[in-house]
Design a protein around this motif. Structure first.
Motif, PDB file in Angstrom:
ATOM      1  N   THR A  29       0.824  -1.210   0.000  1.00  0.00           N
ATOM      2  CA  THR A  29       0.000   0.000   0.000  1.00  0.00           C
ATOM      3  C   THR A  29       0.856   1.258   0.000  1.00  0.00           C
ATOM      4  OG1 THR A  29      -1.739  -1.179   1.204  1.00  0.00           O
ATOM      5  CG2 THR A  29      -1.845   1.227   1.190  1.00  0.00           C
ATOM      6  N   ASN A  30       1.865   1.321   0.868  1.00  0.00           N
ATOM      7  CA  ASN A  30       2.731   2.499   0.936  1.00  0.00           C
ATOM      8  C   ASN A  30       3.535   2.678  -0.349  1.00  0.00           C
ATOM      9  OD1 ASN A  30       1.884   3.159   3.532  1.00  0.00           O
ATOM     10  ND2 ASN A  30       3.504   1.971   4.513  1.00  0.00           N
ATOM     11  N   THR A  31       4.027   1.562  -0.905  1.00  0.00           N
ATOM     12  CA  THR A  31       4.811   1.649  -2.144  1.00  0.00           C
ATOM     13  C   THR A  31       3.943   2.131  -3.293  1.00  0.00           C
ATOM     14  OG1 THR A  31       6.164  -0.219  -1.365  1.00  0.00           O
ATOM     15  CG2 THR A  31       6.323   0.372  -3.689  1.00  0.00           C
ATOM     16  N   LEU A  32       2.699   1.655  -3.347  1.00  0.00           N
ATOM     17  CA  LEU A  32       1.794   2.080  -4.416  1.00  0.00           C
ATOM     18  C   LEU A  32       1.476   3.571  -4.298  1.00  0.00           C
ATOM     19  CD1 LEU A  32       0.009   1.327  -6.817  1.00  0.00           C
ATOM     20  CD2 LEU A  32      -1.805   0.746  -5.207  1.00  0.00           C
ATOM     21  N   CYS A  57      -4.574  -3.274  -9.949  1.00  0.00           N
ATOM     22  CA  CYS A  57      -4.678  -4.329  -8.939  1.00  0.00           C
ATOM     23  C   CYS A  57      -3.259  -4.711  -8.497  1.00  0.00           C
ATOM     24  CB  CYS A  57      -5.415  -5.539  -9.521  1.00  0.00           C
ATOM     25  SG  CYS A  57      -5.652  -6.898  -8.389  1.00  0.00           S
ATOM     26  N   ALA A  58      -2.702  -3.945  -7.570  1.00  0.00           N
ATOM     27  CA  ALA A  58      -1.305  -4.129  -7.160  1.00  0.00           C
ATOM     28  C   ALA A  58      -1.154  -5.354  -6.269  1.00  0.00           C
ATOM     29  CB  ALA A  58      -0.806  -2.891  -6.428  1.00  0.00           C
ATOM     30  N   LYS A  59      -0.075  -6.107  -6.521  1.00  0.00           N
ATOM     31  CA  LYS A  59       0.245  -7.288  -5.721  1.00  0.00           C
ATOM     32  C   LYS A  59       1.696  -7.179  -5.250  1.00  0.00           C
ATOM     33  CE  LYS A  59      -2.469 -10.164  -8.871  1.00  0.00           C
ATOM     34  NZ  LYS A  59      -2.365 -11.307  -9.805  1.00  0.00           N
ATOM     35  N   PRO A  60       2.028  -7.796  -4.129  1.00  0.00           N
ATOM     36  CA  PRO A  60       3.430  -7.799  -3.705  1.00  0.00           C
ATOM     37  C   PRO A  60       4.279  -8.683  -4.618  1.00  0.00           C
ATOM     38  CG  PRO A  60       2.116  -9.158  -2.228  1.00  0.00           C
ATOM     39  CD  PRO A  60       1.149  -8.473  -3.154  1.00  0.00           C
ATOM     40  N   PRO A  61       5.519  -8.293  -4.906  1.00  0.00           N
ATOM     41  CA  PRO A  61       6.421  -9.162  -5.679  1.00  0.00           C
ATOM     42  C   PRO A  61       6.656 -10.473  -4.936  1.00  0.00           C
ATOM     43  CG  PRO A  61       7.297  -6.934  -5.491  1.00  0.00           C
ATOM     44  CD  PRO A  61       6.149  -7.019  -4.537  1.00  0.00           C
ATOM     45  N   SER A  81       9.132 -12.312  -9.020  1.00  0.00           N
ATOM     46  CA  SER A  81       8.073 -12.025  -9.995  1.00  0.00           C
ATOM     47  C   SER A  81       7.467 -10.663  -9.681  1.00  0.00           C
ATOM     48  CB  SER A  81       6.995 -13.117  -9.932  1.00  0.00           C
ATOM     49  OG  SER A  81       5.928 -12.803 -10.806  1.00  0.00           O
ATOM     50  N   GLN A  82       7.755  -9.696 -10.537  1.00  0.00           N
ATOM     51  CA  GLN A  82       7.321  -8.324 -10.318  1.00  0.00           C
ATOM     52  C   GLN A  82       5.993  -8.008 -10.999  1.00  0.00           C
ATOM     53  OE1 GLN A  82       8.935  -5.734  -8.726  1.00  0.00           O
ATOM     54  NE2 GLN A  82      10.889  -6.660  -8.213  1.00  0.00           N
ATOM     55  N   ILE A  83       5.399  -8.961 -11.672  1.00  0.00           N
ATOM     56  CA  ILE A  83       4.168  -8.704 -12.438  1.00  0.00           C
ATOM     57  C   ILE A  83       3.077  -8.180 -11.506  1.00  0.00           C
ATOM     58  CG2 ILE A  83       2.379  -9.752 -13.881  1.00  0.00           C
ATOM     59  CD1 ILE A  83       4.498 -11.729 -14.842  1.00  0.00           C
ATOM     60  N   ASP A  84       2.477  -7.063 -11.902  1.00  0.00           N
ATOM     61  CA  ASP A  84       1.407  -6.387 -11.156  1.00  0.00           C
ATOM     62  C   ASP A  84       1.877  -5.802  -9.828  1.00  0.00           C
ATOM     63  OD1 ASP A  84      -0.491  -6.872 -13.107  1.00  0.00           O
ATOM     64  OD2 ASP A  84      -1.079  -8.787 -12.259  1.00  0.00           O
ATOM     65  N   SER A  85       3.186  -5.710  -9.616  1.00  0.00           N
ATOM     66  CA  SER A  85       3.679  -5.053  -8.406  1.00  0.00           C
ATOM     67  C   SER A  85       3.500  -3.539  -8.549  1.00  0.00           C
ATOM     68  CB  SER A  85       5.147  -5.399  -8.172  1.00  0.00           C
ATOM     69  OG  SER A  85       5.963  -4.797  -9.171  1.00  0.00           O
ATOM     70  N   PRO A  86       3.588  -2.772  -7.465  1.00  0.00           N
ATOM     71  CA  PRO A  86       3.345  -1.326  -7.542  1.00  0.00           C
ATOM     72  C   PRO A  86       4.240  -0.589  -8.539  1.00  0.00           C
ATOM     73  CG  PRO A  86       3.295  -2.035  -5.256  1.00  0.00           C
ATOM     74  CD  PRO A  86       3.730  -3.220  -6.061  1.00  0.00           C
ATOM     75  N   THR A  87       5.475  -1.055  -8.749  1.00  0.00           N
ATOM     76  CA  THR A  87       6.399  -0.338  -9.641  1.00  0.00           C
ATOM     77  C   THR A  87       6.614  -1.050 -10.974  1.00  0.00           C
ATOM     78  OG1 THR A  87       8.307  -1.476  -8.639  1.00  0.00           O
ATOM     79  CG2 THR A  87       7.644   0.647  -7.671  1.00  0.00           C
ATOM     80  N   TYR A  88       5.862  -2.112 -11.278  1.00  0.00           N
ATOM     81  CA  TYR A  88       6.138  -2.935 -12.462  1.00  0.00           C
ATOM     82  C   TYR A  88       5.954  -2.154 -13.766  1.00  0.00           C
ATOM     83  CZ  TYR A  88       5.902  -6.811 -15.780  1.00  0.00           C
ATOM     84  OH  TYR A  88       6.121  -7.649 -16.843  1.00  0.00           O
ATOM     85  N   LYS A  89       4.818  -1.496 -13.911  1.00  0.00           N
ATOM     86  CA  LYS A  89       4.554  -0.764 -15.154  1.00  0.00           C
ATOM     87  C   LYS A  89       5.492   0.429 -15.314  1.00  0.00           C
ATOM     88  CE  LYS A  89      -0.286  -2.063 -15.816  1.00  0.00           C
ATOM     89  NZ  LYS A  89      -1.672  -1.577 -16.020  1.00  0.00           N
ATOM     90  N   LEU A  90       5.819   1.086 -14.203  1.00  0.00           N
ATOM     91  CA  LEU A  90       6.776   2.183 -14.263  1.00  0.00           C
ATOM     92  C   LEU A  90       8.147   1.672 -14.678  1.00  0.00           C
ATOM     93  CD1 LEU A  90       7.526   5.135 -13.780  1.00  0.00           C
ATOM     94  CD2 LEU A  90       7.860   4.585 -11.359  1.00  0.00           C
ATOM     95  N   ALA A  91       8.554   0.514 -14.153  1.00  0.00           N
ATOM     96  CA  ALA A  91       9.844  -0.083 -14.530  1.00  0.00           C
ATOM     97  C   ALA A  91       9.866  -0.449 -16.012  1.00  0.00           C
ATOM     98  CB  ALA A  91      10.127  -1.308 -13.666  1.00  0.00           C
ATOM     99  N   GLN A  92       8.740  -0.936 -16.539  1.00  0.00           N
ATOM    100  CA  GLN A  92       8.652  -1.235 -17.975  1.00  0.00           C
ATOM    101  C   GLN A  92       8.886   0.027 -18.794  1.00  0.00           C
ATOM    102  OE1 GLN A  92       4.748  -3.219 -18.222  1.00  0.00           O
ATOM    103  NE2 GLN A  92       5.791  -5.009 -19.013  1.00  0.00           N
ATOM    104  N   HIS A  93       8.250   1.120 -18.385  1.00  0.00           N
ATOM    105  CA  HIS A  93       8.399   2.385 -19.107  1.00  0.00           C
ATOM    106  C   HIS A  93       9.840   2.890 -19.030  1.00  0.00           C
ATOM    107  CE1 HIS A  93       7.230   6.258 -20.779  1.00  0.00           C
ATOM    108  NE2 HIS A  93       7.867   6.847 -19.778  1.00  0.00           N
TER     109      HIS A  93
END
Length: 539
Positions: A29-32, A57-61, A81-93
């Protein structure tokens, strides 16, 4: 591997206090929240799309390990596995933005084919040897602050916004993971599994090797690197001195070395061979644990997928082998294809120009021989390319090594009432969050907002089983989720409102057919698998 042995090896990895630190609460929650605030802060200047860089839908790594079966005692390689983690999409970008900053040094090697083109004209001296230097656990040992400063400098040199370095620092320093319902913070290093990790590792190693080669006691005549693995040609009496020099630059980055043996040395999937006249030969390299097992020709896969196996093996052989070793490799590939009951592809030379087609969204279909392949032919006439996927994979019959997080996915769910009716719902967030909202609606009597609340208010003695929500389907895409919800509403007696997705009447016959079938239990499925194993011929 036995489960207890696997768990023991994971615990050994987590016991390294210099890399992992156990925490008491879930940091998701805090990371998101921090991720969302940073993206909104820099969205205008960096042209960031908030919706595409923040997971709904954020999940913990989640941590799991891949056994290195080619090494003694099969140690585990930690993967997060970082999929759907709070920073996953930002890391992809960020990976897309930072990728152009790497690959500009002479030591960089893109792949095996480029490496072969660079060594084919080399000649070794009698006093020279081939040696490979490899970084020990590069990802978990990368110094984050050094990585950030290097990236910042490269952004400035390329006239790019340095705010990208701020976002990168957040992605790299907010690393945490879940294992057995316990959370661990990653003290240093980057997580294997994050989309931006390989890019950062490459950028760091390019800066590292520039410093190393400038101050080296001996300058290698040939030096090529792929991420953390290098191929080097050095005077035989200077190898140890060069290794000591590499290990003296940064205490966290330590190298091991492998010398040529029997005039050969492996790099990537290339076996480099010293010929008697000191010229360089090269052929395909396979580890001792390689089984020559590929997709079986009798498996239920589309013919184009089966044909791809042979094409890729022949392409690799022609791209990596020299003339001396090509014939033996092609003969080996033909034998391997025959052992796997695959056809040997024929070379076809055609000068026919393919007709121009219109770019359309491709279709993805489950492969059913004689059915969906014919559908693919029809779609091809409309310039729609079809991708086929297998109905079942072996992995579906094996337990997952990743930690299971109940109700953490987006999808379609069911809440039962003691009266026999149910509520069918869908959510793009976690089902757990949506159930909590239903409980709050009932508690605060939000009748106009919730069908669940209305049902409880109309029938005070009825009891909704909030303690037993059922996941009917895990689905993050909007349209498939809405259609699946509509199907489940028609399948189950419910107290839903009439404001959801409306299915055409053409769906009714198949849904009625599904409703009339008896439900398969877990025991029934297990008995079917057991029966197959006992009597394969009959089944």
């Amino acid at each position: 591997m036995d489960t207890s042995e696997y768990n023991f090896k994971i615990q050994q990895l987590l016991s390294d206090v210099s890399t992992y630190k156990k925490v008491k609460i879930d940091p998701t929650t805090n990371t998101l929240k921090t991720t969302t605030d940073l993206i909104k802060k820099y969205s205008e200047k960096l042209n960031l799309d908030v919706n595409s860089t923040i997971p709904s839908c954020a999940k913990p790594p989640r941590l799991y390990g891949l056994p290195k079966i080619h090494k003694p005692n099969a140690p585990l390689r930690p993967i997060v596995s970082q999929i759907d983690s709070p920073t996953y999409k930002l890391a992809q970008h960020l990976a897309k933005i930072l990728s152009p900053l790497r690959g500009h040094t002479r030591a960089h090697t893109k792949d095996s084919y480029q490496f072969v083109s660079e060594i084919k004209d080399l000649h070794l001296a009698d006093n020279e040897t081939m040696v490979s230097f490899d970084v020990q656990s590069l990802f978990t040992c990368l110094p984050i602050e050094d990585c950030i400063s290097i990236v910042t400098r490269k952004l400035e040199d390329n006239n790019m916004p340095t705010e990208y370095a701020v976002l990168l620092k957040h992605c790299l320093t907010s690393g945490y993971l879940l294992w057995k319902e316990e959370f661990y913070m990653q003290v240093d290093g980057v997580a294997m599994g994050s989309p931006v990790s390989p890019v950062v590792a490459d950028i760091f190693m390019e800066d590292f090797e520039e410093k190393a080669l400038l101050t080296a006691p001996v300058n290698p005549r040939f030096y090529k690197r792929y991420v953390d693995d290098t191929f080097t040609i050095l005077p035989s009496d200077k190898v140890t001195a060069f290794l000591n020099h590499l290990n003296s630059i940064n205490p966290k980055i330590q190298f091991t070395m492998e010398l040529e043996a029997n005039n050969t040395l492996a790099f990537l999937d290339v076996l480099v061979i010293r010929n008697p006249d000191n010229t360089i030969g090269h052929t395909v390299y396979r580890k001792n644990t390689h089984t020559n097992r590929y997709l079986n020709g009798e498996s239920h896969h589309h013919p184009s997928q089966l044909a791809t196996v042979g094409k890729s093996l022949f392409q690799r052989a022609r791209g990596i082998c020299d003339r001396k070793h090509l014939a033996a490799e092609l003969q080996h590939v033909e034998q391997v294809l025959q052992d796997n009951k695959l056809r040997v592809p024929r070379l076809r030379h055609s000068d026919r120009v393919k007709p121009a087609t219109v770019e359309r969204v491709p279709a993805v279909l489950p492969y059913v021989r004689g059915v969906t392949d014919k559908v693919g032919y029809i779609l091809k006439r409309a310039s729609i390319k079809t991708y086929f996927k297998p109905l079942k994979k072996i992995g579906q019959f094996l337990p997952s090594v990743k930690c299971h997080i109940p109700l953490q996915d987006a999808g379609v769910y069911k809440l039962d009432c003691e009266c026999g009716l149910s509520y069918i719902g869908q959510t793009k967030r976690s089902i757990k969050t949506r159930v909590k909202e239903h409980i709050a609606d009932v508690k605060h009597r939000r009748i106009g907002k919730s069908a669940v609340c209305e049902h409880v208010q109309d029938r005070p003695r009825h009891y909704i089983r909030f303690d037993r929500p059922q996941i009917l389907a895990k689905e993050h895409r909007f349209l498939p989720r809405m259609i699946r919800e509509a199907i489940e509403i028609k399948k189950h007696p419910n107290f839903n409102r009439e404001d959801g997705w409306v299915l055409p009447s053409a769906w009714d016959p198949i849904i009625n057919k599904i409703k009339s079938k008896p439900k398969y239990t877990t025991a029934r499925l297990q008995d079917t698998v057991s029966s197959f194993c006992v009597n394969r011929t009959k089944n």
